[in-house]
Write a protein that holds these residues in place. Structure first.
Motif, PDB file in Angstrom:
ATOM      1  N   MET A   1       0.830  -1.204   0.000  1.00 61.98           N
ATOM      2  CA  MET A   1       0.000   0.000   0.000  1.00 61.98           C
ATOM      3  C   MET A   1       0.870   1.261   0.000  1.00 61.98           C
ATOM      4  O   MET A   1       1.950   1.269   0.586  1.00 61.98           O
ATOM      5  N   VAL A   2       0.372   2.302  -0.644  1.00 58.43           N
ATOM      6  CA  VAL A   2       1.032   3.608  -0.630  1.00 58.43           C
ATOM      7  C   VAL A   2       0.173   4.564   0.185  1.00 58.43           C
ATOM      8  O   VAL A   2      -1.036   4.680  -0.038  1.00 58.43           O
ATOM      9  N   TYR A   3       0.795   5.238   1.127  1.00 60.55           N
ATOM     10  CA  TYR A   3       0.106   6.127   2.047  1.00 60.55           C
ATOM     11  C   TYR A   3       0.342   7.586   1.652  1.00 60.55           C
ATOM     12  O   TYR A   3       1.399   7.935   1.105  1.00 60.55           O
ATOM     13  N   ILE A   4      -0.645   8.426   1.949  1.00 60.24           N
ATOM     14  CA  ILE A   4      -0.498   9.872   1.780  1.00 60.24           C
ATOM     15  C   ILE A   4      -0.259  10.470   3.162  1.00 60.24           C
ATOM     16  O   ILE A   4      -1.098  10.333   4.057  1.00 60.24           O
ATOM     17  N   LEU A   5       0.878  11.136   3.342  1.00 63.11           N
ATOM     18  CA  LEU A   5       1.225  11.723   4.633  1.00 63.11           C
ATOM     19  C   LEU A   5       0.653  13.122   4.805  1.00 63.11           C
ATOM     20  O   LEU A   5       0.551  13.613   5.930  1.00 63.11           O
ATOM     21  N   GLY A   6       0.285  13.759   3.708  1.00 69.59           N
ATOM     22  CA  GLY A   6      -0.274  15.114   3.766  1.00 69.59           C
ATOM     23  C   GLY A   6       0.200  15.937   2.592  1.00 69.59           C
ATOM     24  O   GLY A   6       0.767  15.409   1.627  1.00 69.59           O
ATOM     25  N   GLY A   7      -0.007  17.235   2.672  1.00 64.82           N
ATOM     26  CA  GLY A   7       0.401  18.105   1.582  1.00 64.82           C
ATOM     27  C   GLY A   7      -0.031  19.541   1.803  1.00 64.82           C
ATOM     28  O   GLY A   7      -0.366  19.944   2.931  1.00 64.82           O
ATOM     29  N   TRP A   8      -0.058  20.289   0.714  1.00 64.09           N
ATOM     30  CA  TRP A   8      -0.370  21.724   0.791  1.00 64.09           C
ATOM     31  C   TRP A   8      -0.819  22.204  -0.592  1.00 64.09           C
ATOM     32  O   TRP A   8      -0.408  21.656  -1.615  1.00 64.09           O
ATOM     33  N   GLN A   9      -1.675  23.221  -0.604  1.00 66.75           N
ATOM     34  CA  GLN A   9      -2.156  23.852  -1.841  1.00 66.75           C
ATOM     35  C   GLN A   9      -1.973  25.351  -1.757  1.00 66.75           C
ATOM     36  O   GLN A   9      -2.205  25.957  -0.711  1.00 66.75           O
ATOM     37  N   SER A  10      -1.595  25.964  -2.864  1.00 66.16           N
ATOM     38  CA  SER A  10      -1.483  27.420  -2.911  1.00 66.16           C
ATOM     39  C   SER A  10      -2.870  28.054  -3.026  1.00 66.16           C
ATOM     40  O   SER A  10      -3.864  27.377  -3.274  1.00 66.16           O
ATOM     41  N   ASP A  11      -2.927  29.343  -2.852  1.00 64.30           N
ATOM     42  CA  ASP A  11      -4.153  30.114  -3.054  1.00 64.30           C
ATOM     43  C   ASP A  11      -4.349  30.294  -4.554  1.00 64.30           C
ATOM     44  O   ASP A  11      -3.591  31.002  -5.216  1.00 64.30           O
ATOM     45  N   PHE A  12      -5.374  29.639  -5.088  1.00 62.27           N
ATOM     46  CA  PHE A  12      -5.585  29.648  -6.539  1.00 62.27           C
ATOM     47  C   PHE A  12      -6.079  30.999  -7.067  1.00 62.27           C
ATOM     48  O   PHE A  12      -6.210  31.169  -8.283  1.00 62.27           O
ATOM     49  N   SER A  13      -6.374  31.941  -6.199  1.00 59.57           N
ATOM     50  CA  SER A  13      -6.807  33.255  -6.677  1.00 59.57           C
ATOM     51  C   SER A  13      -5.630  34.167  -7.017  1.00 59.57           C
ATOM     52  O   SER A  13      -5.815  35.220  -7.624  1.00 59.57           O
ATOM     53  N   LYS A  14      -4.425  33.765  -6.657  1.00 60.76           N
ATOM     54  CA  LYS A  14      -3.254  34.628  -6.867  1.00 60.76           C
ATOM     55  C   LYS A  14      -2.840  34.669  -8.335  1.00 60.76           C
ATOM     56  O   LYS A  14      -2.979  33.695  -9.063  1.00 60.76           O
ATOM     57  N   ASN A  15      -2.319  35.812  -8.738  1.00 54.54           N
ATOM     58  CA  ASN A  15      -1.725  35.986 -10.059  1.00 54.54           C
ATOM     59  C   ASN A  15      -0.224  36.101  -9.858  1.00 54.54           C
ATOM     60  O   ASN A  15       0.272  37.113  -9.358  1.00 54.54           O
ATOM     61  N   TRP A  16       0.502  35.043 -10.190  1.00 50.32           N
ATOM     62  CA  TRP A  16       1.929  34.992  -9.882  1.00 50.32           C
ATOM     63  C   TRP A  16       2.725  36.088 -10.584  1.00 50.32           C
ATOM     64  O   TRP A  16       3.640  36.671  -9.994  1.00 50.32           O
ATOM     65  N   ALA A  17       2.407  36.362 -11.839  1.00 54.38           N
ATOM     66  CA  ALA A  17       3.168  37.370 -12.579  1.00 54.38           C
ATOM     67  C   ALA A  17       3.032  38.738 -11.913  1.00 54.38           C
ATOM     68  O   ALA A  17       4.001  39.500 -11.821  1.00 54.38           O
ATOM     69  N   ARG A  18       1.825  39.073 -11.447  1.00 52.58           N
ATOM     70  CA  ARG A  18       1.625  40.359 -10.790  1.00 52.58           C
ATOM     71  C   ARG A  18       2.374  40.453  -9.472  1.00 52.58           C
ATOM     72  O   ARG A  18       2.692  41.545  -9.004  1.00 52.58           O
ATOM     73  N   GLN A  19       2.647  39.309  -8.887  1.00 47.49           N
ATOM     74  CA  GLN A  19       3.401  39.277  -7.632  1.00 47.49           C
ATOM     75  C   GLN A  19       4.891  39.061  -7.862  1.00 47.49           C
ATOM     76  O   GLN A  19       5.637  38.807  -6.920  1.00 47.49           O
ATOM     77  N   GLN A  20       5.310  39.163  -9.160  1.00 51.53           N
ATOM     78  CA  GLN A  20       6.706  38.953  -9.539  1.00 51.53           C
ATOM     79  C   GLN A  20       7.221  37.577  -9.116  1.00 51.53           C
ATOM     80  O   GLN A  20       8.367  37.399  -8.710  1.00 51.53           O
ATOM     81  N   MET A  21       6.331  36.571  -9.191  1.00 54.50           N
ATOM     82  CA  MET A  21       6.725  35.196  -8.909  1.00 54.50           C
ATOM     83  C   MET A  21       6.987  34.446 -10.210  1.00 54.50           C
ATOM     84  O   MET A  21       6.246  34.612 -11.181  1.00 54.50           O
ATOM     85  N   ASP A  22       8.039  33.652 -10.226  1.00 51.53           N
ATOM     86  CA  ASP A  22       8.289  32.778 -11.371  1.00 51.53           C
ATOM     87  C   ASP A  22       8.208  31.328 -10.914  1.00 51.53           C
ATOM     88  O   ASP A  22       7.821  31.039  -9.770  1.00 51.53           O
TER      89      ASP A  22
END
Length: 406
Positions: A1-22
């Motif tokens: 069996m393969v287990y999922i230990l957890g994770g994380w999701q970004s805020d999908f409302s963000k516009n990365w280019a406007r925040q100068q994120m690459d």
């Protein structure tokens, strides 16, 4: 069996280019936040997998596995790979990671899905996403290729069974309402009026054919990550935290099917058959069979692909909630709503939550993890223990389904 230990999701409302994120910034954020959320350290991870569709076209960036080495020195030397299957890229990355763990090559995997899509004009974005169709052979007269393709799907349903637009709009309305409860959804602050979910050309303008604005999944910048482990490593993780191994979710079943890239070829092949997309049905059934799910009543929720309302309409019957051509019955009965017979997209899905293409399959698996561990917050399905995902690439050219449960 393969287990999922957890994770994380970004805020999908963000516009990365406007925040100068690459890409490097987004990659460092999702992996770093994921490690923090799970209490893992870079040295705990044996391999890395990335789901991404068209980073090359939107940002001129490929070879995304190489970004692990920029996140932390411990990742330098770790085996990594990028996986592409259009909108199913994230799920295919998960399948690759699970296969390595099942083969005994590695005990832990970090699976990242991400896509940057809001840094170009809408028409350019549509052209980039068209790479998942049969280039030069189909939908060449469409301004927006994928709305056109899934408008054609709606018209096919209308020819075979009859289709009322009001049922498509109810699907959209449910997904947008669910998204209001999701703190990471792209549309959580959007406003609607009494005409928004009608065939009103001003409040809900036509995009292509029968597809209108509120039938569409969103163009999104976003990322998600999950951490997978073998039984031995999951047991160590659980013991260190004083929790029962049985409380950690498992990927209990999987289905993976592919079809010819041509939409027209798929439709022609299913003529006279009960299901419009038989390979979608097979992927769903394969996942349940491997998970030991004998009946749909054993599922508590579904996170499904709703790149358009017609996609979810198709999925409702392929999931077995109704007979072929009768998805409208589940819509009218409220079966797909939170509190209904089988809640679909409690997160808001792609229409309400957002659709960063390469991240979608990973986000679905993460939402399944949240549901079965009671961590979904305001969009929690009460008592959820088993959740199925359905992730589709192209015009169902690639279909992946997972069953996640405790």
């Amino acid at each position: 069996m393969v287990y999922i230990l957890g994770g994380w999701q970004s805020d999908f409302s963000k516009n990365w280019a406007r925040q100068q994120m690459d890409f490097a910034d987004a990659f460092a954020e999702v992996v770093g936040e994921g490690l923090a959320a799970t209490g893992l350290e870079p040295k705990d991870i044996d391999c890395g997998h990335v789901g991404n569709f068209v980073g090359d076209l939107f940002a001129g960036q490929g070879l995304l596995g190489g970004f692990f080495g920029l996140v932390h020195p411990e990742f330098d030397g770790m085996p990594t790979a990028r996986h592409e299957a259009a909108c199913a890229s994230g799920s295919v990355a998960i399948l690759a990671a699970t296969a390595e763990i099942e083969a005994g090559r590695y005990d832990t995997a970090c699976v990242v899905g991400l896509e940057m899509m809001r840094n170009v004009p809408g028409q350019q974005a549509a052209q980039n996403l068209g790479a998942a169709a049969w280039t030069g052979h189909e939908f060449q007269d469409a301004t927006y290729l994928w709305p056109r393709a899934f408008s054609d799907l709606g018209e096919e349903y209308d020819r075979r069974y009859g289709l009322k637009y009001e049922h498509l709009m109810r699907i959209a309305e449910i997904n947008f309402a669910n998204a209001k409860k999701n703190p990471n959804s792209q549309t959580r602050s959007w406003g609607f009026n009494e005409r928004s979910f009608t065939a009103d050309d001003e409040a809900n303008p036509v995009v292509e054919g029968m597809i209108r604005k509120n039938d569409c999944g969103q163009v999104t910048d976003g990322s998600a990550v999950i951490f997978l482990a073998s039984e031995a490593r999951a047991a160590e993780y659980a013991a260190k935290r004083g929790i029962a191994l049985e409380s950690l979710p498992q990927i209990k079943g999987w289905g993976h099917r592919s079809s010819p890239i041509s939409y027209e070829r798929k439709i022609r092949a299913s003529a006279g058959e009960p299901y419009v997309f038989p390979q979608v049905k097979r992927a769903i059934d394969d996942a349940r069979a491997r998970a030991g799910v004998a009946d749909i009543s054993q599922l508590d929720a579904v996170e499904t692909h709703d790149c358009f309302t017609t996609t979810e309409y198709m999925a409702i019957e392929h999931l077995g909630l109704t007979a072929p051509g009768e998805a409208w019955k589940a819509v009218e009965a409220g079966d797909i709503e939170i509190g209904g017979r089988l809640p679909i997209n409690p997160s808001g899905g792609l229409i309400g939550g957002g659709h960063p293409v390469g991240a979608t399959g990973v986000r679905m698996a993460l939402d399944a993890f949240k549901q079965v561990t009671g961590q979904a917050g305001d969009y929690q399905v009460e008592g959820a223990k088993t959740v199925q995902t359905l992730n589709i690439g192209g015009s169902t050219t690639t279909t992946v389904s997972l069953v996640v449960g405790v």
